[in-house]
Write a protein that holds these residues in place. Structure first.
Motif, PDB file in Angstrom:
ATOM      1  N   TRP A  90       0.747  -1.228   0.059  1.00 22.10           N
ATOM      2  CA  TRP A  90      -0.041   0.026  -0.010  1.00 22.10           C
ATOM      3  C   TRP A  90       1.012   1.273   0.196  1.00 22.10           C
ATOM      4  CZ3 TRP A  90       1.552  -2.793   4.390  1.00 22.10           C
ATOM      5  CH2 TRP A  90       1.694  -2.137   5.579  1.00 22.10           C
ATOM      6  N   CYS A  91       0.234   2.620  -0.306  1.00 18.58           N
ATOM      7  CA  CYS A  91       0.904   3.565   0.061  1.00 18.58           C
ATOM      8  C   CYS A  91       0.998   4.126   1.336  1.00 18.58           C
ATOM      9  CB  CYS A  91       0.302   4.865  -1.192  1.00 18.58           C
ATOM     10  SG  CYS A  91       1.145   6.081  -1.511  1.00 18.58           S
ATOM     11  N   ASN A  92       2.445   3.866   1.764  1.00 14.37           N
ATOM     12  CA  ASN A  92       2.257   4.136   3.401  1.00 14.37           C
ATOM     13  C   ASN A  92       3.043   5.385   3.595  1.00 14.37           C
ATOM     14  OD1 ASN A  92       2.204   3.367   5.870  1.00 14.37           O
ATOM     15  ND2 ASN A  92       4.011   2.170   5.839  1.00 14.37           N
ATOM     16  N   GLY A  93       2.662   6.190   4.550  1.00 13.42           N
ATOM     17  CA  GLY A  93       2.928   7.845   4.784  1.00 13.42           C
ATOM     18  C   GLY A  93       4.083   7.455   5.897  1.00 13.42           C
ATOM     19  N   TYR A  94       5.621   7.563   5.401  1.00 11.19           N
ATOM     20  CA  TYR A  94       6.763   7.781   6.167  1.00 11.19           C
ATOM     21  C   TYR A  94       7.397   8.943   5.609  1.00 11.19           C
ATOM     22  CZ  TYR A  94      10.894   6.604   8.186  1.00 11.19           C
ATOM     23  OH  TYR A  94      12.018   6.594   9.181  1.00 11.19           O
ATOM     24  N   HIS A  95       7.330  10.187   6.038  1.00 11.88           N
ATOM     25  CA  HIS A  95       7.968  11.297   5.476  1.00 11.88           C
ATOM     26  C   HIS A  95       7.698  11.666   3.781  1.00 11.88           C
ATOM     27  CE1 HIS A  95      10.281  11.930   9.406  1.00 11.88           C
ATOM     28  NE2 HIS A  95      10.360  10.704   9.179  1.00 11.88           N
ATOM     29  N   GLY A  96       6.461  11.155   3.664  1.00  6.94           N
ATOM     30  CA  GLY A  96       5.864  11.162   2.243  1.00  6.94           C
ATOM     31  C   GLY A  96       5.583   9.740   1.741  1.00  6.94           C
ATOM     32  N   PRO A  97       4.846   9.594   0.775  1.00  9.86           N
ATOM     33  CA  PRO A  97       4.417   8.177   0.554  1.00  9.86           C
ATOM     34  C   PRO A  97       5.641   7.444   0.027  1.00  9.86           C
ATOM     35  CG  PRO A  97       3.643   9.971  -1.133  1.00  9.86           C
ATOM     36  CD  PRO A  97       4.280  10.788   0.165  1.00  9.86           C
ATOM     37  N   THR A  98       5.299   5.955   0.517  1.00 10.91           N
ATOM     38  CA  THR A  98       6.092   4.963  -0.083  1.00 10.91           C
ATOM     39  C   THR A  98       5.497   3.794  -0.073  1.00 10.91           C
ATOM     40  OG1 THR A  98       8.397   4.003   0.080  1.00 10.91           O
ATOM     41  CG2 THR A  98       7.142   4.512   2.189  1.00 10.91           C
ATOM     42  N   ILE A  99       6.264   2.664  -0.540  1.00  8.10           N
ATOM     43  CA  ILE A  99       5.340   1.400  -0.526  1.00  8.10           C
ATOM     44  C   ILE A  99       5.647   0.750   0.949  1.00  8.10           C
ATOM     45  CG2 ILE A  99       5.127  -0.763  -1.757  1.00  8.10           C
ATOM     46  CD1 ILE A  99       4.722   1.941  -3.306  1.00  8.10           C
ATOM     47  N   GLY A 100       4.548   0.643   1.526  1.00  5.73           N
ATOM     48  CA  GLY A 100       4.278  -0.211   2.744  1.00  5.73           C
ATOM     49  C   GLY A 100       4.128  -1.799   2.192  1.00  5.73           C
ATOM     50  N   LEU A 101       4.570  -2.671   3.346  1.00  8.04           N
ATOM     51  CA  LEU A 101       4.390  -4.200   2.989  1.00  8.04           C
ATOM     52  C   LEU A 101       4.046  -4.730   4.411  1.00  8.04           C
ATOM     53  CD1 LEU A 101       7.608  -5.400   0.883  1.00  8.04           C
ATOM     54  CD2 LEU A 101       5.196  -5.408   0.269  1.00  8.04           C
ATOM     55  N   ALA A 102       3.301  -5.789   4.283  1.00  5.83           N
ATOM     56  CA  ALA A 102       2.620  -6.649   5.278  1.00  5.83           C
ATOM     57  C   ALA A 102       2.303  -7.839   4.651  1.00  5.83           C
ATOM     58  CB  ALA A 102       1.461  -5.796   6.122  1.00  5.83           C
ATOM     59  N   ARG A 103       2.335  -9.012   5.632  1.00  3.60           N
ATOM     60  CA  ARG A 103       1.628 -10.156   5.086  1.00  3.60           C
ATOM     61  C   ARG A 103       0.873 -10.758   6.046  1.00  3.60           C
ATOM     62  NH1 ARG A 103       7.637 -13.616   4.907  1.00  3.60           N
ATOM     63  NH2 ARG A 103       7.931 -13.530   7.353  1.00  3.60           N
ATOM     64  N   THR A 104       0.114 -11.691   5.659  1.00  3.75           N
ATOM     65  CA  THR A 104      -0.814 -12.615   6.568  1.00  3.75           C
ATOM     66  C   THR A 104      -1.122 -13.735   5.913  1.00  3.75           C
ATOM     67  OG1 THR A 104      -3.166 -12.148   7.686  1.00  3.75           O
ATOM     68  CG2 THR A 104      -2.910 -11.535   5.386  1.00  3.75           C
ATOM     69  N   LYS A 105      -1.736 -14.655   6.769  1.00  3.36           N
ATOM     70  CA  LYS A 105      -2.131 -15.930   6.370  1.00  3.36           C
ATOM     71  C   LYS A 105      -3.681 -16.073   6.549  1.00  3.36           C
ATOM     72  CE  LYS A 105       1.792 -18.983   6.598  1.00  3.36           C
ATOM     73  NZ  LYS A 105       2.685 -20.000   7.018  1.00  3.36           N
ATOM     74  N   ASP A 106      -4.174 -15.111   7.456  1.00  6.19           N
ATOM     75  CA  ASP A 106      -5.467 -15.283   7.826  1.00  6.19           C
ATOM     76  C   ASP A 106      -6.476 -14.170   7.649  1.00  6.19           C
ATOM     77  OD1 ASP A 106      -4.597 -13.835   9.938  1.00  6.19           O
ATOM     78  OD2 ASP A 106      -4.779 -15.502  11.520  1.00  6.19           O
ATOM     79  N   PHE A 107      -5.916 -13.037   7.269  1.00  7.26           N
ATOM     80  CA  PHE A 107      -6.422 -11.729   7.478  1.00  7.26           C
ATOM     81  C   PHE A 107      -6.912 -11.160   8.468  1.00  7.26           C
ATOM     82  CE2 PHE A 107      -6.411 -12.940   2.881  1.00  7.26           C
ATOM     83  CZ  PHE A 107      -6.147 -11.555   2.232  1.00  7.26           C
ATOM     84  N   VAL A 108      -6.388 -11.561   9.785  1.00  6.64           N
ATOM     85  CA  VAL A 108      -6.849 -11.095  11.211  1.00  6.64           C
ATOM     86  C   VAL A 108      -5.287 -10.637  11.596  1.00  6.64           C
ATOM     87  CG1 VAL A 108      -7.246 -12.030  13.472  1.00  6.64           C
ATOM     88  CG2 VAL A 108      -8.563 -12.950  11.304  1.00  6.64           C
ATOM     89  N   HIS A 109      -4.258 -11.626  11.549  1.00  7.56           N
ATOM     90  CA  HIS A 109      -2.933 -10.896  11.956  1.00  7.56           C
ATOM     91  C   HIS A 109      -2.197 -10.626  11.002  1.00  7.56           C
ATOM     92  CE1 HIS A 109      -4.654 -14.061  14.822  1.00  7.56           C
ATOM     93  NE2 HIS A 109      -4.392 -13.191  15.490  1.00  7.56           N
ATOM     94  N   PHE A 110      -1.595  -9.543  10.851  1.00  5.03           N
ATOM     95  CA  PHE A 110      -0.976  -9.084   9.726  1.00  5.03           C
ATOM     96  C   PHE A 110       0.439  -8.472  10.237  1.00  5.03           C
ATOM     97  CE2 PHE A 110      -5.039  -8.214   8.355  1.00  5.03           C
ATOM     98  CZ  PHE A 110      -4.778  -8.422   6.956  1.00  5.03           C
ATOM     99  N   GLN A 111       1.657  -8.946   9.686  1.00  2.00           N
ATOM    100  CA  GLN A 111       2.922  -8.586  10.057  1.00  2.00           C
ATOM    101  C   GLN A 111       3.505  -7.610   9.122  1.00  2.00           C
ATOM    102  OE1 GLN A 111       5.779 -11.979   9.282  1.00  2.00           O
ATOM    103  NE2 GLN A 111       7.529 -10.829  10.087  1.00  2.00           N
ATOM    104  N   GLN A 112       3.607  -6.519   9.690  1.00  2.00           N
ATOM    105  CA  GLN A 112       4.315  -5.408   8.991  1.00  2.00           C
ATOM    106  C   GLN A 112       5.837  -5.824   8.711  1.00  2.00           C
ATOM    107  OE1 GLN A 112       3.825  -1.294  10.421  1.00  2.00           O
ATOM    108  NE2 GLN A 112       4.532  -0.501   8.484  1.00  2.00           N
ATOM    109  N   LEU A 113       6.241  -5.542   7.220  1.00  2.00           N
ATOM    110  CA  LEU A 113       7.370  -5.887   6.745  1.00  2.00           C
ATOM    111  C   LEU A 113       8.353  -4.332   6.915  1.00  2.00           C
ATOM    112  CD1 LEU A 113       7.055  -8.544   4.399  1.00  2.00           C
ATOM    113  CD2 LEU A 113       7.544  -8.610   6.777  1.00  2.00           C
ATOM    114  N   GLU A 114       9.353  -4.187   6.165  1.00  2.00           N
ATOM    115  CA  GLU A 114       9.863  -2.821   5.829  1.00  2.00           C
ATOM    116  C   GLU A 114       9.434  -2.332   4.809  1.00  2.00           C
ATOM    117  OE1 GLU A 114      12.703  -0.895   7.564  1.00  2.00           O
ATOM    118  OE2 GLU A 114      12.411  -2.286   9.000  1.00  2.00           O
ATOM    119  N   ASN A 115       9.252  -0.917   4.899  1.00  2.00           N
ATOM    120  CA  ASN A 115       8.917  -0.119   3.627  1.00  2.00           C
ATOM    121  C   ASN A 115       9.856  -0.750   2.314  1.00  2.00           C
ATOM    122  OD1 ASN A 115       6.698   1.054   4.845  1.00  2.00           O
ATOM    123  ND2 ASN A 115       8.032   2.795   5.625  1.00  2.00           N
ATOM    124  N   ALA A 116       8.992  -0.554   1.229  1.00  2.00           N
ATOM    125  CA  ALA A 116      10.195  -1.430   0.194  1.00  2.00           C
ATOM    126  C   ALA A 116      11.256  -0.281  -0.127  1.00  2.00           C
ATOM    127  CB  ALA A 116       9.331  -1.926  -0.792  1.00  2.00           C
TER     128      ALA A 116
END
Ligand code: BMA
Length: 364
Positions: A158-184
């Motif tokens: 997604w477009c993630n706000g971090y001092h301006g828009p960048t690419i956020g990344l997260a992953r899930t297996k169940d659409f309940v728990h989402f693990q955020q990864l580093e911005n790409a």
């Protein structure tokens, strides 16, 4: 009206949905002369894909769902509008990550589930991300998600706000728990779309770096990563221009769909008219092993704002696809779009027909 009533699936059909990757050819007897017999779609069967056939007499490559919008204004108490959102087949149903714009007009991400891909049960709370470095964990804003299944995980980009828009990344297996990864990437960057499998052993993503404004800096690039943290091998894929509907900027839409002849990419292109921007949709086929090589690219758009829900809303004249679900055996594609930065809509196309058309109407 749908072509046929959506029916409950038995367990065999549900098992078929869990099949990770299968290859199907076009149904016998449906082969057209202009279509290479060898063309295959790679990916799952989605027997309950929402679908309407091309309207009688229509010559359009993409046609709209007759009951659009599928998500109107104010669908849940906190939301002014829900648009530019992404869905995937999930456990015989559908799951999605939605851009929910509050009455503050700040956008955040919410999950949603659906039996038929049309009627959505949206969460009233924004989704929670865990596990990130605290430096990037504060969610300033989040918009324009894509969701892509790669191996065992569903990845949200997604477009993630971090001092301006960048690419956020997260992953899930169940659409309940989402693990955020580093911005790409570094800001400013938007329209991240991960490929549904590794390419040459690495994760691969399209994105659109830009400067700090809506200026003429709008080309699609390709990047690779061994671990989803460090991205490199950046390659230029496609530049804006070539025809006026895509002259100002372009950006990847949904994650590319694999076919035997290349990656099928829907993308948005922007016309800078004297009355403001117009966001339309085009299509391209990228090389399978070197996706920065464009094999075909539509000279004209395949979807442009015409319906009242596309021409009237918060930002008039916007069609913005963020998800494309393909039923491999039939080549049927359901395209989920944002409309006028206000609504969520559905449109349909057929991959076999579309690729045959693209080859005859390419500017490459
Ligand atoms: C782009 C993005 C999209 C939006 C479009 C039209 O820059 O911000 O989310 O749909 O503009 O406003």
């Amino acid at each position: 009206m749908l072509e046929e009533p959506l029916k409950k699936r038995n367990s065999n059909e549900l098992d078929a949905l869990k099949e990770p990757v299968i290859i199907h050819t076009r149904t016998p007897g449906q082969t057209r002369k202009s279509e290479p017999a060898a063309l295959k779609m790679v990916g799952p069967a989605i027997p309950n894909l929402p679908w309407q056939p091309r309207p009688a007499g229509s010559t359009e490559q993409v046609w709209r769902f007759s009951h659009n919008p599928i998500i109107d204004r104010h669908p849940i108490p906190c939301a002014y509008s829900v648009y530019n959102s992404a869905v995937v087949p999930f456990q015989g149903r559908f799951a999605g990550v939605f851009r929910v714009e509050y009455t503050t007009r700040m956008p955040y991400l919410h999950t949603g589930f659906s039996d038929d891909g049309i009627h959505w049960d949206l969460s009233h709370q924004r989704l929670t991300l865990t596990g990130a470095d605290p430096e990037i964990a504060t969610m300033e804003y989040a918009y324009d998600p894509r969701v892509t299944k790669v191996e065992d995980y569903y990845y949200v980009q997604w477009c993630n706000g971090y001092h301006g828009p960048t690419i956020g990344l997260a992953r899930t297996k169940d659409f309940v728990h989402f693990q955020q990864l580093e911005n790409a990437f570094l800001p400013y960057n938007r329209n991240g779309a991960i490929f549904p499998r590794k390419i040459n052993g690495r994760y691969a993503m399209l994105s659109r770096p830009s400067d700090t404004g809506h200026t003429k800096f709008g080309d699609i690039f390709y990047s690779e990563s061994p671990d989803l943290t460090f991205w490199g091998k950046h390659r230029h894929v496609m530049g804006r221009g070539g025809s006026w509907w895509q002259d100002t900027k372009i950006g990847a839409g949904p994650s590319p769909i694999e076919t035997s002849e290349g990656w099928l990419l829907f993308y948005h292109g922007v016309l800078n008219s004297c009355n403001g921007f117009v966001y339309s949709t085009g299509v391209a086929l990228l090389d399978l092993d070197e996706p920065w090589k464009v094999l075909y690219r539509s000279a004209g758009h395949i979807l442009t704002p015409e319906a009242s829900y596309e021409t009237t809303g918060t930002v008039p004249n916007v069609v913005f696809p963020c998800a494309a679900l393909c039923d491999s055996p039939t080549g049927r594609i359901a395209l989920y779009c944002g409309a006028a930065d206000t609504y969520t809509t559905l449109a349909f196309t057929n991959a076999f027909d579309l690729i045959a058309w693209l080859k005859e109407n390419s500017m490459v």
